[in-house]
Design a protein around this motif. Structure first.
Motif, mmCIF file in Angstrom:
data_model
loop_
_atom_site.group_PDB
_atom_site.id
_atom_site.type_symbol
_atom_site.label_atom_id
_atom_site.label_comp_id
_atom_site.label_asym_id
_atom_site.label_seq_id
_atom_site.Cartn_x
_atom_site.Cartn_y
_atom_site.Cartn_z
ATOM 1 N N GLY A 53 0.758 -1.271 -0.050
ATOM 2 C CA GLY A 53 -0.217 0.012 -0.184
ATOM 3 C C GLY A 53 0.823 1.386 -0.196
ATOM 4 N N HIS A 54 2.062 1.137 0.411
ATOM 5 C CA HIS A 54 2.991 2.571 0.350
ATOM 6 C C HIS A 54 3.987 2.199 -0.485
ATOM 7 C CE1 HIS A 54 6.211 5.177 1.692
ATOM 8 N NE2 HIS A 54 5.263 5.595 2.760
ATOM 9 N N ARG A 55 4.075 3.368 -1.594
ATOM 10 C CA ARG A 55 4.771 3.097 -2.565
ATOM 11 C C ARG A 55 6.233 2.906 -2.478
ATOM 12 N NH1 ARG A 55 5.001 3.098 -7.920
ATOM 13 N NH2 ARG A 55 6.590 4.081 -9.123
ATOM 14 N N GLN A 56 6.870 3.613 -1.718
ATOM 15 C CA GLN A 56 8.225 3.566 -1.301
ATOM 16 C C GLN A 56 8.561 1.751 -0.831
ATOM 17 O OE1 GLN A 56 10.741 5.301 -2.179
ATOM 18 N NE2 GLN A 56 9.076 6.362 -3.267
ATOM 19 N N GLN A 57 7.697 1.502 0.061
ATOM 20 C CA GLN A 57 7.678 0.013 0.488
ATOM 21 C C GLN A 57 7.643 -0.829 -0.564
ATOM 22 O OE1 GLN A 57 9.149 0.537 3.846
ATOM 23 N NE2 GLN A 57 8.208 -1.158 4.140
ATOM 24 N N TYR A 58 6.623 -0.569 -1.394
ATOM 25 C CA TYR A 58 6.499 -1.286 -2.553
ATOM 26 C C TYR A 58 7.669 -1.643 -3.379
ATOM 27 C CZ TYR A 58 4.029 -3.195 -6.923
ATOM 28 O OH TYR A 58 3.686 -3.816 -7.960
ATOM 29 N N LEU A 59 8.169 -0.388 -3.722
ATOM 30 C CA LEU A 59 9.451 -0.468 -4.629
ATOM 31 C C LEU A 59 10.695 -0.822 -4.055
ATOM 32 C CD1 LEU A 59 9.264 3.024 -6.017
ATOM 33 C CD2 LEU A 59 8.662 0.986 -7.249
ATOM 34 N N HIS A 60 10.695 -0.994 -2.562
ATOM 35 C CA HIS A 60 11.719 -1.496 -1.963
ATOM 36 C C HIS A 60 11.685 -2.997 -1.897
ATOM 37 C CE1 HIS A 60 14.940 -1.993 1.058
ATOM 38 N NE2 HIS A 60 14.176 -2.662 1.924
ATOM 39 N N ALA A 61 10.438 -3.588 -1.674
ATOM 40 C CA ALA A 61 10.175 -4.867 -1.732
ATOM 41 C C ALA A 61 10.456 -5.458 -3.110
ATOM 42 C CB ALA A 61 8.664 -5.229 -1.239
ATOM 43 N N ARG A 62 10.206 -4.855 -4.020
ATOM 44 C CA ARG A 62 10.332 -5.247 -5.451
ATOM 45 C C ARG A 62 11.875 -5.282 -5.849
ATOM 46 N NH1 ARG A 62 7.301 -2.217 -10.349
ATOM 47 N NH2 ARG A 62 8.924 -0.444 -9.929
ATOM 48 N N ARG A 95 -4.322 -4.118 -17.860
ATOM 49 C CA ARG A 95 -3.986 -4.130 -16.126
ATOM 50 C C ARG A 95 -3.998 -3.181 -15.240
ATOM 51 N NH1 ARG A 95 2.117 -6.855 -17.546
ATOM 52 N NH2 ARG A 95 1.490 -8.299 -19.065
ATOM 53 N N LEU A 96 -4.332 -3.644 -13.993
ATOM 54 C CA LEU A 96 -4.557 -2.417 -12.980
ATOM 55 C C LEU A 96 -3.419 -2.109 -12.720
ATOM 56 C CD1 LEU A 96 -7.235 -3.786 -10.733
ATOM 57 C CD2 LEU A 96 -7.284 -1.999 -12.428
ATOM 58 N N SER A 97 -2.933 -0.677 -12.274
ATOM 59 C CA SER A 97 -1.797 -0.170 -11.615
ATOM 60 C C SER A 97 -1.443 -1.065 -10.271
ATOM 61 C CB SER A 97 -1.521 1.233 -11.501
ATOM 62 O OG SER A 97 -2.318 1.592 -10.696
ATOM 63 N N ALA A 98 -0.298 -0.815 -9.645
ATOM 64 C CA ALA A 98 -0.007 -1.421 -8.557
ATOM 65 C C ALA A 98 -1.006 -0.747 -7.292
ATOM 66 C CB ALA A 98 1.414 -1.172 -7.980
ATOM 67 N N ARG A 99 -1.155 0.490 -7.362
ATOM 68 C CA ARG A 99 -1.963 1.065 -6.470
ATOM 69 C C ARG A 99 -3.458 0.864 -6.595
ATOM 70 N NH1 ARG A 99 -2.523 5.413 -3.183
ATOM 71 N NH2 ARG A 99 -4.426 7.019 -3.369
ATOM 72 N N LYS A 100 -3.875 0.792 -7.779
ATOM 73 C CA LYS A 100 -5.167 0.333 -7.902
ATOM 74 C C LYS A 100 -5.661 -1.092 -7.510
ATOM 75 C CE LYS A 100 -7.398 3.985 -10.736
ATOM 76 N NZ LYS A 100 -8.023 4.350 -11.659
ATOM 77 N N LEU A 101 -4.422 -1.827 -7.788
ATOM 78 C CA LEU A 101 -4.869 -3.205 -7.425
ATOM 79 C C LEU A 101 -4.713 -3.543 -5.795
ATOM 80 C CD1 LEU A 101 -4.563 -6.069 -8.794
ATOM 81 C CD2 LEU A 101 -2.358 -6.204 -8.023
ATOM 82 N N TRP A 102 -3.805 -2.631 -5.214
ATOM 83 C CA TRP A 102 -3.905 -2.532 -3.766
ATOM 84 C C TRP A 102 -5.399 -1.942 -3.244
ATOM 85 C CZ3 TRP A 102 -4.119 2.101 -0.730
ATOM 86 C CH2 TRP A 102 -4.110 1.776 0.965
ATOM 87 N N ILE A 103 -6.031 -0.946 -3.863
ATOM 88 C CA ILE A 103 -7.204 -0.371 -3.529
ATOM 89 C C ILE A 103 -8.259 -1.566 -3.542
ATOM 90 C CG2 ILE A 103 -9.188 1.227 -3.870
ATOM 91 C CD1 ILE A 103 -6.685 3.221 -4.592
#
Length: 388
Positions: A132-141, A285-293
């Motif tokens: 849900g948090h973009r920076q965390q998402y990018l870090h995990a990726r 495809r849904l974006s990462a943010r919209k998939l999270w929502i």
């Protein structure tokens, strides 16, 4: 299999019943089989991320029958309130304790199995914030990409011991679907104790037949999915169908197949007919943010809208304005997730509310010109996902 011509990536989720014994503890034979198939995929040029259930079952086997009486007799700390329960009524504190005891033992069993093929397991524990948090998402990726580049096999689970909502993200099927999006996987494989999705529950209907391919997940298909299939699992076919929906909405084709079938991973990746149920990816495809929502955050309330608002959202992809709201259900704060339904009660969208429930109740049905400047859209289109 990779669309880009490089190494393909497959996310493989394995359920508790497929990696643990009925009496509890890791099933070393099953793990050895799966590790061999993972090694074969890697040898053929496919990276593999494993999402493994089984931590709770492993922890329970370690402690036997001791934990439940101990927790039941323990006095709650001052001000702690009633004990939190999971969706199926189980004590969350007990589940988290069992997961903490079992997780590293389960990983050790995976590491030993993979080591027999010269591979290294890497533990990755994720939480909802990582999606849900973009920076965390990018870090995990980036972390997962680095592990794959190093030749490791990430073994993923939710960070169960510190989850503050429930023991699971919903279930590990859902987590696997989100991980598939996270690593831009070419395929998601959900391994379970059944050969795939059937037209009816094969345990009670002798005429049930395996569904080979699914173009679109609809209500009739959802009705065909039953409840949990084993005593140790937490998902069942309904959870796998929900995970397939998440993955296919993010552009990742999905297969549900039997973990015990010899060579199942290689057969699924090769697209061999008759192995499992294959779900086609949606073209949009849904974006990462919209998939999270849409799938990763639980709704805290519901907004009921009129036909004009529904048409604007569906046909023109507009924002939801207070004028189109006819009812506000529940109690939620600004930035909480809400379902959006028509007058018939059918939910067709989900989004993040820009205002709390009381503010929207006061604004519902009123035009923007009648509202103070601080009250704009109820749900902005960038924070809204259509679920049709």
């Amino acid at each position: 299999m990779s669309a880009g011509g490089g190494r393909a990536t497959v996310v493989v989720k394995v359920g508790s019943s497929s990696v643990t014994r009925p009496e509890g503890g890791p099933d070393l034979g099953a793990l050895a089989k799966l590790a061999g198939e993972v090694a074969a995929l890697r040898q053929a040029g496919t990276d593999v991320v494993v999402v493994s259930s089984g931590a709770v079952a492993t922890g329970r086997a370690v402690l036997g029958e001791r934990p439940q009486p101990l927790l039941d007799s323990a006095a709650p700390s001052e001000g702690s309130g009633p004990r939190e329960r999971s969706r199926d009524g189980r004590d969350v504190s007990l589940l988290q304790a069992l997961a903490a005891i079992g997780q590293h033992r389960l990983l050790r069993a995976w590491d030993d199995a993979l080591a027999g093929h010269g591979l290294v397991a890497a533990q990755v524990l994720l939480a909802p914030l990582d999606f849900g948090h973009r920076q965390q998402y990018l870090h995990a990726r980036r972390t997962l990409a680095a592990l794959l580049a190093l030749g490791a096999v990430p073994v993923v689970n939710e960070n169960d011991a510190t989850a503050d909502d429930e023991i699971r993200f919903g279930d590990n099927d859902r987590l696997a679907a989100l991980v598939a999006h996270l690593v831009a996987a070419d395929l998601l494989v959900l391994l379970t104790d059944t050969p795939g999705l059937f037209t009816a529950d094969p345990r009670i209907d002798a005429e049930a037949s395996l569904i080979a391919e699914v173009a679109e997940i609809d209500k009739a298909l959802e009705a065909a999915a039953g409840g949990p299939g084993s005593a140790v699992g937490s998902g069942g076919m309904a959870a796998k169908l929900a995970a397939a929906r998440i993955a296919t909405w993010s552009g990742v084709p999905t297969v549900i197949a039997a973990a015990e079938e010899p060579g199942v991973l290689g057969a699924v990746v090769a697209g061999r007919p008759g192995v499992g149920t294959r779900f086609r990816a949606r073209p949009r495809r849904l974006s990462a943010r919209k998939l999270w929502i849409a799938f990763a955050v639980a709704p805290a309330g519901r907004l009921v809208v009129d036909e004009g608002a529904k048409e604007a959202l569906v046909q023109r992809e507009a924002s939801l304005l207070p004028a189109g709201i006819v009812a506000v259900e529940g109690y939620f704060g600004a930035d909480d997730a809400v379902e959006i339904a028509g007058r018939d009660g059918q939910v067709f969208a989900k989004g993040l509310s820009r205002h709390d429930a009381e503010a929207l109740r006061r604004a519902a049905g009123r035009r923007s010109s009648e509202l103070p400047p601080s009250v704009g859209e109820a749900v902005h289109r960038d924070d809204l996902v259509l679920l049709l």
